[in-house]
Design an enzyme around this catalytic site. Sequence first.
Site, mmCIF file in Angstrom:
data_model
loop_
_atom_site.group_PDB
_atom_site.id
_atom_site.type_symbol
_atom_site.label_atom_id
_atom_site.label_comp_id
_atom_site.label_asym_id
_atom_site.label_seq_id
_atom_site.Cartn_x
_atom_site.Cartn_y
_atom_site.Cartn_z
ATOM 1 N N LYS A 65 -52.755 5.691 -55.365
ATOM 2 C CA LYS A 65 -53.943 6.060 -54.601
ATOM 3 C C LYS A 65 -55.142 6.062 -55.539
ATOM 4 C CE LYS A 65 -55.962 9.605 -51.698
ATOM 5 N NZ LYS A 65 -55.766 10.901 -51.046
ATOM 6 N N LYS A 98 -53.031 2.454 -51.708
ATOM 7 C CA LYS A 98 -54.158 2.868 -50.887
ATOM 8 C C LYS A 98 -55.430 2.876 -51.734
ATOM 9 C CE LYS A 98 -55.894 7.013 -48.739
ATOM 10 N NZ LYS A 98 -55.667 8.381 -48.398
HETATM 11 C C1 PBG Z 1 -56.913 13.206 -49.168
HETATM 12 C C2 PBG Z 1 -56.721 11.990 -48.365
HETATM 13 C C3 PBG Z 1 -57.604 10.917 -48.293
HETATM 14 C C4 PBG Z 1 -57.071 10.032 -47.392
HETATM 15 C C5 PBG Z 1 -55.848 10.536 -46.943
HETATM 16 N N1 PBG Z 1 -55.641 11.769 -47.561
HETATM 17 C C6 PBG Z 1 -58.868 10.595 -48.952
HETATM 18 C C7 PBG Z 1 -59.424 11.357 -50.034
HETATM 19 O O1 PBG Z 1 -58.972 11.250 -51.177
HETATM 20 O O2 PBG Z 1 -60.368 12.091 -49.760
HETATM 21 C C8 PBG Z 1 -57.756 8.734 -47.037
HETATM 22 C C9 PBG Z 1 -57.608 8.246 -45.713
HETATM 23 C C10 PBG Z 1 -58.647 7.310 -45.247
HETATM 24 O O3 PBG Z 1 -59.751 7.124 -45.765
HETATM 25 O O4 PBG Z 1 -58.330 6.738 -44.215
HETATM 26 N N2 PBG Z 1 -55.777 13.798 -49.626
HETATM 27 ZN ZN ZN Z 2 -56.406 15.682 -50.499
#
Ligand code: PBG
Ligand code: ZN
Length: 325
Positions: A192, A249
Amino acid sequence: MAALSLRRNRDNRHIRELTREVRLHVEQFIQPLFVVEALREREAVPGLTEVYRDTTGTLLRQIEADLGQGITKFLLFGVPARKQDHDFSHAATTDVIGAVRRRFGSDIWLAVDVCLCSHTTHGHCGILNDNRDHVLNDASVTALADAALQFATAGADCVAPSDMQDGRVAAIRAALDQAGLERQSIMSYAAKFNSAFYGPFRLAADSAPGSDLPLRDRASYQIDPGRPADALLCAERDAAEGADILMVKPGLPYLDVLALLSSRIHKPWAVYQTSGEQAGIDLLAERGLTDPVRAQLETWTAFARAGANMIISYAARRARRYLDA
Ligand code: PBG
Ligand code: ZN
């Protein structure tokens, strides 16, 4: 010399169907869902088409509608009404998980996101130190494992930690196994990245880090976009700690990472087409600047080509319509 050589296999839709190497099917999609505690009416999420912040009631109706479109897999985000920085309560989300499970039984596969950023006053994915300039790893992992255990106990098929702390997969696996929840799986947000493509999500989940803090962004725990080697290390580590499914992601900006990791690590791979990526397509389409069906299918095809087995997409509920178009 014949004029055509490689073009002959592109000539008509029949030969294109026969020669295609990558195929999409509605079975491979996961639809994200937001359920917001104490919400009176459901709300649209800015920038996204047909995506909502749901009440428990509208969530159940939405899942019913999605089942009618052939979507049976979901990733649920529970958004609490009140912010807390420790002693987190997950009761609102576990109530919803129980309601979904009672209503739909084994007709659906339910993954639940595990993180703390929707809970905390500061919007970070874990617990801060006293200076509020660092996310404490092990204290956060303890709280995350506790949340995951509550979600699995309430009926989640899968828990999906998205926090990017070290060691959370092992801690969650140990907590589940100790409780006899050996069939509940872990989908790790393994790779991520610290991305600018999370905008609409942070509105939907009320989870943007506060701008008044020493720690203003997630750069100290999410992966730097220029470090694919870090993504590989994370994925190897999470696989070793017992993750059943690994994820990259966002999707399109990290296709190279998805292709590399999926060829190296033979676990099931998910890709998360994030809210900012989706808004890119939906807002272009809204302004008449692209064909939403073709744009969506092109991105999904890229994910499958790069090695994704499953696709988490805000447009999953449109997949059958688009694939049949
Ligand atoms: C946070 C989280 C994020 C997403 C899922 N869980 C983003 C972030 O780091 O703020 C992203 C999902 C998206 O943008 O569709 N734990
Ligand atoms: Zn988070």
